[in-house]
Design an enzyme around this catalytic site. Sequence first.
Site, mmCIF file in Angstrom:
data_model
loop_
_atom_site.group_PDB
_atom_site.id
_atom_site.type_symbol
_atom_site.label_atom_id
_atom_site.label_comp_id
_atom_site.label_asym_id
_atom_site.label_seq_id
_atom_site.Cartn_x
_atom_site.Cartn_y
_atom_site.Cartn_z
ATOM 1 N N GLU A 94 0.813 -1.217 0.000
ATOM 2 C CA GLU A 94 0.000 0.000 0.000
ATOM 3 C C GLU A 94 0.852 1.275 0.000
ATOM 4 O O GLU A 94 0.504 2.255 -0.655
ATOM 5 C CB GLU A 94 -0.914 0.000 1.233
ATOM 6 C CG GLU A 94 -1.909 1.139 1.269
ATOM 7 C CD GLU A 94 -2.810 1.094 2.489
ATOM 8 O OE1 GLU A 94 -3.585 2.035 2.663
ATOM 9 O OE2 GLU A 94 -2.733 0.111 3.259
ATOM 10 N N ASP A 95 1.983 1.240 0.709
ATOM 11 C CA ASP A 95 2.738 2.476 0.943
ATOM 12 C C ASP A 95 4.064 2.590 0.190
ATOM 13 O O ASP A 95 4.705 3.636 0.241
ATOM 14 C CB ASP A 95 3.044 2.618 2.454
ATOM 15 C CG ASP A 95 1.772 2.787 3.279
ATOM 16 O OD1 ASP A 95 0.728 3.134 2.693
ATOM 17 O OD2 ASP A 95 1.836 2.554 4.497
#
Length: 289
Positions: A94-95
């Site tokens: 996600e990051d």
Amino acid sequence: MKANITYTSNETDNKLIVSAYRKLLRYSKSMVTSSDSKKIKKAFRISLDAHKNMRRKSGEPYIIHPISVAQICVKEIGLGATSIIAALLHDVVEDTDYTLEFIEKEFGPTVANLCDGLTKISGVFTPGSSLQSENFKKMLLTLVDDMRVILIKIADRLHNMRTLDSMSRSAQLKNSSETIYIYSPIAHRLGLFSIKSELDDLYLKYTEKKVYKKIKKKLIDSKSERDKFIRRFIRPIKKKLVNNNLDFKIKGRTKSIYSISNKIKNQNKDFEEIYDIFAIKIILNSKLE
């Protein structure tokens, strides 16, 4: 993509990271194989590389968060190696630039699916979302094929709530609201009662700090007397159970600060007038009839 492992140049950070990782290994030692340990080490190294330039609002290295989530998964929920690996990697896709395909190639489809499910859940909480809490709960419980996704997400929320001090007031209130209406009821439904109680208490800590501190202090001040009373209360029950040759565990516990706060409000009484602040739990180990 290969993970070029570099520790931070800050010696304090290095000690913090190594200490947290070693604690995770201690917690998981009895429930993982040597093969699992190698995969956990690989997941840690990839997560360390992915988050190497990131810090949390508190100022600590971001890698401490996934390690802490993994610790909760194994020590407080009882999950195994696959969940530990997924917890270490849960923010990587996600990051950072790491892809789901990379995770699947390195750790297999199960870990990749857990990471994918965790990313989907995070996407549910978009700014301005107007779904009611009950719909959120239903969505979370039906959104994923593997219940471990929900359990890791609860561990993630618990660590975020434990470290909410460094967040802005608006973030504290937002996270607390999500916790009491969504995560606490799901933890209760899944039988994670100690985690549910802690989430409730942390909600109160950030929404009604004075009430939280007042009750906490009163519980600390009255602990010795309360413990003596619980021991006296348990003694004859324990004797009776022993005399009947029953295999049992008996525990006394103080109810949560949040629960006591609700009793004070609902009954319109002071702390000293609330007598229902502890509970006795008896667990019988017996064969099913």
